[in-house]
Design a protein around this motif. Structure first.
Motif, PDB file in Angstrom:
ATOM      1  N   ASP A   9       0.794  -1.087  -0.161  1.00 17.97           N
ATOM      2  CA  ASP A   9      -0.718  -0.300   0.164  1.00 17.97           C
ATOM      3  C   ASP A   9       1.090   1.560  -0.359  1.00 17.97           C
ATOM      4  O   ASP A   9       1.993   1.207   0.382  1.00 17.97           O
ATOM      5  CB  ASP A   9      -0.647   0.115   1.170  1.00 17.97           C
ATOM      6  N   PHE A  10       0.535   2.217  -0.026  1.00 18.30           N
ATOM      7  CA  PHE A  10       0.857   3.416  -0.315  1.00 18.30           C
ATOM      8  C   PHE A  10       0.216   5.387   0.191  1.00 18.30           C
ATOM      9  O   PHE A  10       0.297   5.564  -0.459  1.00 18.30           O
ATOM     10  CB  PHE A  10       1.479   4.342  -1.621  1.00 18.30           C
ATOM     11  N   TYR A  11      -0.592   3.937   1.801  1.00 16.55           N
ATOM     12  CA  TYR A  11      -1.234   5.180   2.137  1.00 16.55           C
ATOM     13  C   TYR A  11      -0.076   6.148   2.829  1.00 16.55           C
ATOM     14  O   TYR A  11       0.706   6.378   3.181  1.00 16.55           O
ATOM     15  CB  TYR A  11      -1.623   5.267   3.110  1.00 16.55           C
ATOM     16  N   GLY A  12      -0.892   7.733   2.538  1.00 14.00           N
ATOM     17  CA  GLY A  12       0.101   9.236   3.244  1.00 14.00           C
ATOM     18  C   GLY A  12       1.282   9.472   2.423  1.00 14.00           C
ATOM     19  O   GLY A  12       1.654  11.165   1.988  1.00 14.00           O
ATOM     20  N   GLU A  13       1.639   8.748   0.916  1.00 14.56           N
ATOM     21  CA  GLU A  13       2.092   8.927  -0.129  1.00 14.56           C
ATOM     22  C   GLU A  13       1.211   9.873  -1.258  1.00 14.56           C
ATOM     23  O   GLU A  13       0.074  10.342  -1.063  1.00 14.56           O
ATOM     24  CB  GLU A  13       2.524   7.858  -1.419  1.00 14.56           C
ATOM     25  N   ASP A  14       2.261  10.966  -1.804  1.00 16.67           N
ATOM     26  CA  ASP A  14       1.906  12.029  -2.258  1.00 16.67           C
ATOM     27  C   ASP A  14       1.358  11.470  -3.596  1.00 16.67           C
ATOM     28  O   ASP A  14       2.190  10.881  -4.475  1.00 16.67           O
ATOM     29  CB  ASP A  14       2.770  13.620  -2.424  1.00 16.67           C
ATOM     30  N   LEU A  15      -0.064  11.516  -3.544  1.00 19.70           N
ATOM     31  CA  LEU A  15      -0.784  10.688  -5.732  1.00 19.70           C
ATOM     32  C   LEU A  15      -1.019  12.271  -6.648  1.00 19.70           C
ATOM     33  O   LEU A  15      -1.909  12.999  -6.000  1.00 19.70           O
ATOM     34  CB  LEU A  15      -1.867  10.230  -4.783  1.00 19.70           C
TER      35      LEU A  15
END
Ligand code: ADP
Ligand code: MG
Length: 408
Positions: free
Chosen positions: A372-378
Motif C-alpha cells: 500500500d502507499f497510504y500517506g504518499e503524495d499522489l
C-alpha cells in the motif's frame, strides 16, 4: 457471505452485473479480477457505447432550445453561498433538504418559498432587493458546466439553429452569458422569463423561442436540468433531454424523453442532429485537469480484495474542484513521487451506499504494487472521459439542484 453488490459502485466494476446466483463467490472474484486486469478500459468503453444505443422511435428534430442555469451554467455553488449568507443574517442555517422547494421557480416564487420555509421576518420585496445584488455580484464567477461550450461550438459549427429559454429575466441572461466568450452570438434567439406571461413549468418560453426561430415546436429538442423546465418542454410538445445536476432526482424519467448524466453524454444523433465528432475510440478527450494530495483511507469497502484498489484523496479539500466536473468514469495518468508514473482510471461521484453528499474521486492505478502507499503524495492528471456512473435503483437522499433558482 460478503455481498458483492455492496461494492458495485466501486469505480470500474459498477457496470459488471455480478448477480448470477450460480457462481460461487470466490470464482466470481477471480473471474472478475482477471477480467478487470485485462479488459477494463475496453469493457468500460463498450458499456458506454451500449448506453448510447440509438432508439429508432425518437422523433427527429431540426432545432435545439437550451436552458441556462444548471444546464449550461454551474449556478448551484453561488446560489448556496448567497442563501447561506442571507439566512445567517437572520440567524438561520441553510438546510439541504429544503432545496427542492426552490428548484425551477421564478425569483418571486423562490423568495416566497424561502421566506416561508425559514420563517424569515421580511417581505418578499425586501428579500429580493437584498439578494439580487448579492447574486449579480457573483455572475462573473459562474463557470460553464462540463460540455456546455463544446455543445454550443458543435451546434454552431454544424449549422444547427439553437436558442436559449430561461426563467431568468432577459437582461440577467445577457449579463450572465457575457462572461462566456462566443455564447451570445451563437444563439438564434434568447427568451427571458420576463418576456412571456408565465415562467416554466408553463410552456410559454419554449413556444416563444420556437416562434422566434420560425420552427414548429414539434421540431425542437429542449435540454433542461430542472423538473419544471422538463414539464414546460413537454407541455410545448417538444422532445426533452433532462440533465439533472445531481443524480437520483425523482420524476425525471417519467417526464423527459431521455435523462443523461451530463452534457458529455449527449448523443445528438439520436434526435437526427449531427453527432459530435470528438470521441476517439469511445473515449472523449477533455481539457486536462489536475488533482492531487496525500493518499488517505477510503470507504474501507475492500476494493483491494476485488483487485481494484482505489487510492482515495481527502474529499474535503476538493469539493470546489470536483463540483466543476461531472460524475463519471475518466482516465489519465497518476504520479507517485517515489515510484513513478502510471496509467489510471478513476471515477468521480457520490457513493450512495455511504450516503455521502460530497463528491469523491477514486483512482485505480493500472499497475500491480507490492504494498500500500497510504500517506504518499499522489498526483493525477485527467485527460479523458469514458462514461457516466451506473447506479442501481435504490432510494437515497441526495439534495436536489438549485440551479434554476439563480435568476435574479
Ligand atoms: P481504501 O478504502 O482505504 O481506499 P482500498 O481497498 O480501495 O482501500 O485500497 C486502496 C489502497 O490500496 C490505496 O490507498 C493504495 O495504498 C493501495 N493500492 C495498491 N495498489 C493500488 C493500485 N493499483 N491503485 C490504487 N491503489 C492501490
Ligand atoms: Mg479506495
Amino acid at each position: 457471505m460478503l455481498s458483492l453488490n455492496r461494492f458495485s459502485l466501486v469505480p470500474l466494476i459498477d457496470c459488471f452485473a455480478i448477480q448470477s446466483s450460480g457462481f460461487h463467490h470466490l470464482q466470481r472474484l477471480l473471474l472478475l479480477r482477471q477480467f478487470i486486469l485485462h479488459q477494463a478500459v475496453a469493457k468500460l468503453q463498450s458499456h458506454r457505447f451500449e448506453m448510447s444505443t440509438l432508439n429508432p422511435l425518437r422523433r427527429m428534430v431540426s432545432h435545439v432550445i437550451l436552458d441556462l442555469d444548471g444546464t449550461l451554467l454551474n449556478t448551484d455553488g453561488i446560489v448556496i453561498e448567497v442563501l447561506k449568507k442571507i439566512l445567517l443574517q437572520y440567524g438561520k442555517k441553510w438546510e439541504c433538504n429544503k432545496a427542492h422547494r426552490i428548484v425551477g421557480k421564478t425569483p418571486l416564487e423562490a423568495a416566497v418559498a424561502v421566506i416561508q420555509d425559514y420563517e424569515l421576518p421580511c417581505t418578499v420585496e425586501e428579500f429580493i432587493s437584498t439578494t439580487s445584488p448579492m447574486f449579480s455580484n457573483q455572475w462573473c464567477n459562474i463557470k460553464a458546466l462540463p460540455g456546455a461550450s463544446r455543445l454550443i461550438n458543435h451546434l454552431s459549427s454544424k449549422g444547427v439553429p439553437f436558442g436559449l429559454a430561461s426563467n431568468s429575466p432577459r437582461s440577467n441572461i445577457e449579463a450572465k452569458i457575457s462572461y462566456h466568450q462566443g455564447w451570445k452570438e451563437s444563439f438564434s434567439c434568447i427568451v427571458g422569463g420576463d418576456e412571456v406571461e408565465n415562467g416554466k413549468p408553463s410552456p410559454d418560453v419554449f413556444f416563444e423561442a420556437a416562434t422566434r426561430m420560425k420552427v414548429d415546436p414539434i421540431n425542437c429538442l429542449v435540454i433542461e436540468d430542472s423538473l419544471p423546465g422538463v414539464i414546460a418542454g413537454k407541455s410545448a410538445g417538444m422532445e426533452v433531454v433532462a440533465v439533472p445536476s445531481l443524480p437520483k432526482q425523482l420524476g425525471f424519467s417519467n417526464s423527459a424523453d431521455e435523462v443523461i448524466n451530463s452534457l458529455l453524454d449527449l448523443h445528438l444523433e439520436k434526435w437526427g442532429l449531427p453527432a459530435f465528432d470528438d470521441w476517439i475510440e469511445d473515449t472523449l478527450p477533455i481539457e486536462p485537469w489536475q488533482i492531487g494530495g496525500p493518499v488517505v483511507k477510503g470507504f474501507g469497502r475492500g476494493s483491494k480484495v476485488l483487485g481494484i484498489p482505489t487510492a482515495n484523496l481527502p474529499a474535503e479539500n476538493f469539493s470546489g474542484l470536483l463540483s466543476e466536473h461531472a460524475s463519471g468514469v475518466y482516465f489519465g495518468w497518476a504520479g507517485l513521487s517515489a515510484r513513478g508514473i502510471y496509467k489510471m482510471v478513476m471515477s468521480i461521484g457520490w457513493n450512495p451506499y455511504f450516503n455521502n453528499i460530497e463528491k469523491t474521486v477514486e483512482p485505480w492505478l493500472l499497475h500491480e504494487f507490492s504494498e500500500d502507499f497510504y500517506g504518499e503524495d499522489l498526483r493525477l492528471i485527467v485527460v479523458g472521459y469514458i462514461r457516466p456512473e451506473v447506479f442501481e435503483r435504490r432510494e437515497i437522499y441526495i439534495p436536489v439542484t438549485l440551479s434554476t433558482f439563480i435568476v435574479y
